[in-house]
Design a protein around this motif. Sequence first.
Motif, PDB file in Angstrom:
ATOM      1  N   GLU A  83     -11.428   3.296   1.895  1.00  0.00           N
ATOM      2  CA  GLU A  83     -10.391   2.520   1.212  1.00  0.00           C
ATOM      3  C   GLU A  83      -9.482   1.911   2.277  1.00  0.00           C
ATOM      4  O   GLU A  83      -8.825   2.623   3.024  1.00  0.00           O
ATOM      5  N   VAL A 102      -7.672  -0.517  -5.474  1.00  0.00           N
ATOM      6  CA  VAL A 102      -8.200  -0.162  -4.162  1.00  0.00           C
ATOM      7  C   VAL A 102      -8.867  -1.386  -3.548  1.00  0.00           C
ATOM      8  O   VAL A 102      -9.556  -2.147  -4.241  1.00  0.00           O
ATOM      9  N   SER A 142       0.837  -1.198   0.000  1.00  0.00           N
ATOM     10  CA  SER A 142       0.000   0.000   0.000  1.00  0.00           C
ATOM     11  C   SER A 142       0.872   1.247   0.000  1.00  0.00           C
ATOM     12  O   SER A 142       2.020   1.226   0.460  1.00  0.00           O
ATOM     13  N   GLU A 182      -4.148   2.225 -10.504  1.00  0.00           N
ATOM     14  CA  GLU A 182      -4.073   1.864  -9.095  1.00  0.00           C
ATOM     15  C   GLU A 182      -5.204   0.900  -8.748  1.00  0.00           C
ATOM     16  O   GLU A 182      -6.235   0.869  -9.434  1.00  0.00           O
ATOM     17  N   ARG A 207      -4.782   1.429  -0.851  1.00  0.00           N
ATOM     18  CA  ARG A 207      -4.636   1.863  -2.246  1.00  0.00           C
ATOM     19  C   ARG A 207      -3.205   1.543  -2.657  1.00  0.00           C
ATOM     20  O   ARG A 207      -2.257   1.873  -1.948  1.00  0.00           O
ATOM     21  N   ASP A 261      -8.821   1.550 -10.313  1.00  0.00           N
ATOM     22  CA  ASP A 261      -8.752   2.939 -10.777  1.00  0.00           C
ATOM     23  C   ASP A 261      -7.789   2.969 -11.962  1.00  0.00           C
ATOM     24  O   ASP A 261      -6.604   3.290 -11.828  1.00  0.00           O
TER      25      ASP A 261
END
Length: 632
Positions: free
Chosen positions: A577, A627, A175, A625, A580, A620
Amino acid sequence: MGKEIKKLELLAPAQNKECAFAAINYGADSIYIGANLYGARKNAANSLDDIKDIIDYAHKFNVKIYITLNTILDDDELNEAQKIIENLHKIGADGIIFQDMGIIELAMDGKLPNIKLIASTQCNNRSIEKVNFFENIGIKKVILARELSIEQIKNICKNTTCEIETFIHGALCVSYSGQCYLSHKIGGRSANRGECAQACRKKYTLINNNGKILAKDKHLLSMKDFMAANRLRELIDAGVTSFKIEGRLKDENYIKNTVAHYRKLFDKIIDEKNLAKKADEPLYQKSSSGKIFFDFTPDLTKSFNRGFCEYFLDGRKFLDGENIYNFDAPNSKGEYIGKILSVQNAGRQQFFTIDSKAAQNLNPQDGLCYIAKKAGESFLQGFLINSIDKKTGKIYPNIAQNFSAGTKIYRNKDFNFENILKNSKTKRKIRGIFKVYDRYIECIDEDNNKINLEFFANEIAKNPNMAKENWKKALQKSGESNFYIENIEFLTENIYFLPIAKINELRREILDKLMNFRINNYTIETQNKINPAQYLEKEGDYKLNVHNKMAEKFYNACNCKVLEYSPESSANHGNIELMRTKHCIRYALNMCFKKDSKSLSNEELFLIDDMGAKYRLIFDCKNCEMVIKSFK
């Protein structure tokens, strides 16, 4: 006007006093270490007395000691942290690595001593805008996120006056640092509170919205370890000045081997850059003093590692066959040895052979491992070598293994190498030059500190050449001091006779005085005045990690309204979240529509952990990315 000097800092971790001394002796320019409370590695805490011992030793070599207070704090803890910082300043710490903006508010209110404040990677520093914000409030050093490419790092360095620190080696958090709440969600152990349970190293099963299993019981969030050893020149040219090794939970042998490897690399690069430099280029130096006298050859493959990668230094432009993840096992595999040629069982004894010459370097008590499978699950299976026949190449394990020809074998414990590290006498010493004058001697160190010491002698030597040799032999023996003598000059026509014992006494006295002079002349960098500046956004949610009133006050002063406190402030994580990350499971499993337009890019994916908890994956794709959220 003198030539510009660019100092490079090799920054090493230390779990404890022993590791800190090892890091200093093996070549670190600075150390980061936890105090007794509030470090992001709760199990690597140290007393003020131990930290003072480390500081006193480090400053002899101009090595800096930074203290990690990089967790988020509640109101009572912030008051305690203030006292800790005051005590750390009193014993000479060089800086505080912080995450909690409450600490910055204390500094802004004039409630902290004048000690350098360094923005931790836990502050989520992954844009030039964030770095400029810290620059604007008065922070002089920022530690960047691990996920940045060299081009992104270069752009940041070019557009800030802050010192920029990047990671170059060690374990990877999957992360973005400071933005992981998965461990706290699962069991109440927060990464932002120094108690990460390493949820990213657990097994997960990947399913789609139809319940189809796409990957079963795999370590789908487990990254390989980072190694930027081959990219140091590019990072230097990009403008980075501080280079960080991860590992505050690693043992002393790991520190010795890793620090030594990078010390040698940096020394070579510095020499080569200075030799080839043009008139308008800076002169490169390491930021500390002393030469390292190594008695072994470091090898990164022989210390704890999960396999190495360069992470996102080139974005997602990975080399063919390379990846950044370790789905089969999160443990240390070590160095690759070769593939099994044959396995035979002779009575109760099993033996096997390997297809490479590397097997000739194996020894009894070495630890070997391989990826084993059982009921469809993959895991790392380890064993020790009981004995080995060097002539036939037969290797006898201490326990019979269930492997076959073609299995890849790794060595994750080199027994002989570990003993070499354990017994290593590698030393760090400061260069000194003696000058002998008429009735006094002078010693000058590599940083141009100098001390004079008179001696009393009435008898000029009848044999000046022999007297000179006696002086040289005695002065050259720097013994157990922290100096080595590079040269001895005689700047007088009168060579006096003194007994060797008396010259030895002079040498010890002047070197003691020179070291005291060095320590007294050591300067600690001070902190700029902290002033409020406009924050990146005008309002912020839980991702600000506000955990106390002072942090909220700071953001308010920076024209940012705090909409909610940290997830750690409440047991209810809602729809936040949990993580991420730039690591993308779709990409890793060749399900990314950017890689394959035929992929079902709209297919929903979920993770299920070994306790049956379900998590939704959101992709995303615009920012490339992934999540992770709780499943509702």
